[in-house]
Design a protein around this motif. Structure first.
Motif, PDB file in Angstrom:
ATOM      1  N   UNK A 102       9.717  -7.041  -9.679  1.00  9.80           N
ATOM      2  CA  UNK A 102      10.630  -6.610  -8.626  1.00  9.80           C
ATOM      3  C   UNK A 102      10.464  -5.111  -8.396  1.00  9.80           C
ATOM      4  N   UNK A 103      10.501  -4.717  -7.118  1.00 13.65           N
ATOM      5  CA  UNK A 103      10.376  -3.293  -6.793  1.00 13.65           C
ATOM      6  C   UNK A 103      11.584  -2.842  -5.979  1.00 13.65           C
ATOM      7  N   UNK A 104      11.975  -1.622  -6.230  1.00 13.62           N
ATOM      8  CA  UNK A 104      13.132  -1.063  -5.513  1.00 13.62           C
ATOM      9  C   UNK A 104      12.708  -0.484  -4.174  1.00 13.62           C
ATOM     10  N   UNK A 105      11.403  -0.104  -4.063  1.00 13.51           N
ATOM     11  CA  UNK A 105      10.912   0.495  -2.824  1.00 13.51           C
ATOM     12  C   UNK A 105       9.409   0.256  -2.711  1.00 13.51           C
ATOM     13  N   UNK A 106       8.999  -0.571  -1.752  1.00 14.46           N
ATOM     14  CA  UNK A 106       7.570  -0.770  -1.528  1.00 14.46           C
ATOM     15  C   UNK A 106       6.935   0.510  -1.010  1.00 14.46           C
ATOM     16  N   UNK A 107       7.697   1.289  -0.256  1.00 13.65           N
ATOM     17  CA  UNK A 107       7.183   2.554   0.266  1.00 13.65           C
ATOM     18  C   UNK A 107       6.783   3.479  -0.872  1.00 13.65           C
ATOM     19  N   UNK A 108       7.596   3.530  -1.940  1.00 14.63           N
ATOM     20  CA  UNK A 108       7.239   4.345  -3.102  1.00 14.63           C
ATOM     21  C   UNK A 108       5.926   3.854  -3.707  1.00 14.63           C
ATOM     22  N   UNK A 109       5.814   2.543  -3.915  1.00 16.62           N
ATOM     23  CA  UNK A 109       4.605   1.972  -4.514  1.00 16.62           C
ATOM     24  C   UNK A 109       3.365   2.350  -3.709  1.00 16.62           C
ATOM     25  N   UNK A 110       3.442   2.225  -2.393  1.00 14.28           N
ATOM     26  CA  UNK A 110       2.288   2.494  -1.544  1.00 14.28           C
ATOM     27  C   UNK A 110       1.899   3.969  -1.568  1.00 14.28           C
ATOM     28  N   UNK A 111       2.877   4.841  -1.464  1.00 12.39           N
ATOM     29  CA  UNK A 111       2.587   6.275  -1.489  1.00 12.39           C
ATOM     30  C   UNK A 111       2.039   6.701  -2.848  1.00 12.39           C
TER      31      UNK A 111
END
Length: 337
Positions: A102-111
């Protein structure tokens, strides 16, 4: 920790990772251990079951590592599920139970993923990105597909894109890009790269081509010794080195190898070796089971006992030698050495 405090903690820690604003690695990891012991129910239960919940942890080697299999049957999260946008799922094999991260922010993962790639290879805009990821594109929830899609969009190249089994189209694109002054990144799941070579199509020579394998054989082919695999790929693509990406569903960070299977550790990761016969003890040998600290897993569990076998090379490099016999085929590199 209250809901608002948890979200604020995620945002603050994530921003520090993206801007390299963290204190030293050990301080950050010890802070995360305390946070996750308090807020991650699965991790806390595991630590308690090992009788370590009252142990004073002053050094990273004292931290218990969570066996990666817990991601298959449990929600490994720090905080409440409502804090999370969604999850990535592993590929697995037919009939196997897949992991969910589970991720809290896909945007964080991508960046974060882009930062790690650019740290090793430079600006993504200097690349055409060709992603040959058939087994991943055929299912939902792949973190690798999300990362590749982001790289493709950020490259801003009209030539960047995904490929499934359309080998002729891919080779045609490689022919076009052989004349380009920009670098071409061919990111391919290992079995698909071999399928491409067996298609009978002629691969053009490209001085600016980077071939990066990832994902192993996915049960589609017999595993190969890494040296043999890389030799086949080098000869077919007419390149001096085969690059590799080490990543998995249960990690938010990736490590990259620019050849010979030696991976450079990013600032957000560290590797430790455990004894292959006693997973609760550290290895005194040069090889062992890989335990990984990933600071980017601040929202889940940062201390992962993987099923990979490997060796450390100094403090900032490592090599994957294979997998434990009783482990399932997974989405990271599986070539036995």
């Amino acid at each position: 920790m209250t809901n608002n405090k948890t979200i604020n903690y995620f945002k603050c820690f994530g921003e520090k990772i993206l801007t390299s604003g963290l204190p030293d690695f050990e301080s950050a990891a010890l802070e995360l251990y305390k946070f996750q012991l308090e807020n991650n129910l699965i991790y806390r239960a595991y630590v308690k079951a090992r009788g370590l919940n009252n142990k004073v942890v002053k050094d990273l080697i004292d931290i218990p590592f969570l066996p990666i299999g817990f991601f298959k049957n449990h929600q490994v999260i720090s905080g409440s599920k409502r804090h999370f946008e969604g999850f990535f799922s592993s590929s697995g094999t037919t009939g196997s139970i897949t992991s969910k991260h589970y991720y809290w922010s896909e945007d964080f993962y991508l960046k974060h993923s882009l930062n790690l790639f650019q740290r090793e290879y430079g600006n993504i805009k200097d690349f055409h990105v060709l992603a040959l990821l058939p087994s991943y594109l055929e299912r939902k929830g792949s973190s690798l597909v999300s990362m590749a899609d982001y790289f493709i969009s950020q490259s801003e190249s009209e030539h960047s894109g995904f490929y499934l089994y359309n080998h002729k189209e891919l080779v045609s694109k490689l022919n076009v890009l052989a004349a380009s002054h920009k670098k071409t990144l061919l990111l391919g799941v290992t079995f698909a790269l071999l399928d491409l070579l067996e298609s009978g199509l002629s691969i053009p020579k490209n001085e600016n081509l980077i071939v990066m394998e990832t994902g192993g054989m996915k049960g589609r082919r017999v595993e190969m010794i890494r040296e043999s695999l890389h030799q086949v790929l080098k000869e077919a693509f007419q390149v001096n080195k085969i690059h590799s990406e080490y990543g998995m569903t249960e990690l938010m960070s990736q490590a990259y190898s620019k050849g010979d299977g030696i991976y450079n550790l990013p600032p957000s990761m560290r590797v430790y070796l455990r004894d292959v016969n006693d997973p609760l003890s550290w290895s005194e040998r040069s090889q062992g089971g890989l335990n990984i600290i990933d600071l980017a897993n601040f929202h889940s569990c940062s201390f992962i006992e993987t099923q990979d076998l490997g060796r450390k090379i100094g403090e900032d490099k490592f090599e994957v030698l294979g997998r434990f016999d009783n482990s399932e085929i997974r989405g990271c590199n599986l070539m036995l050495n």
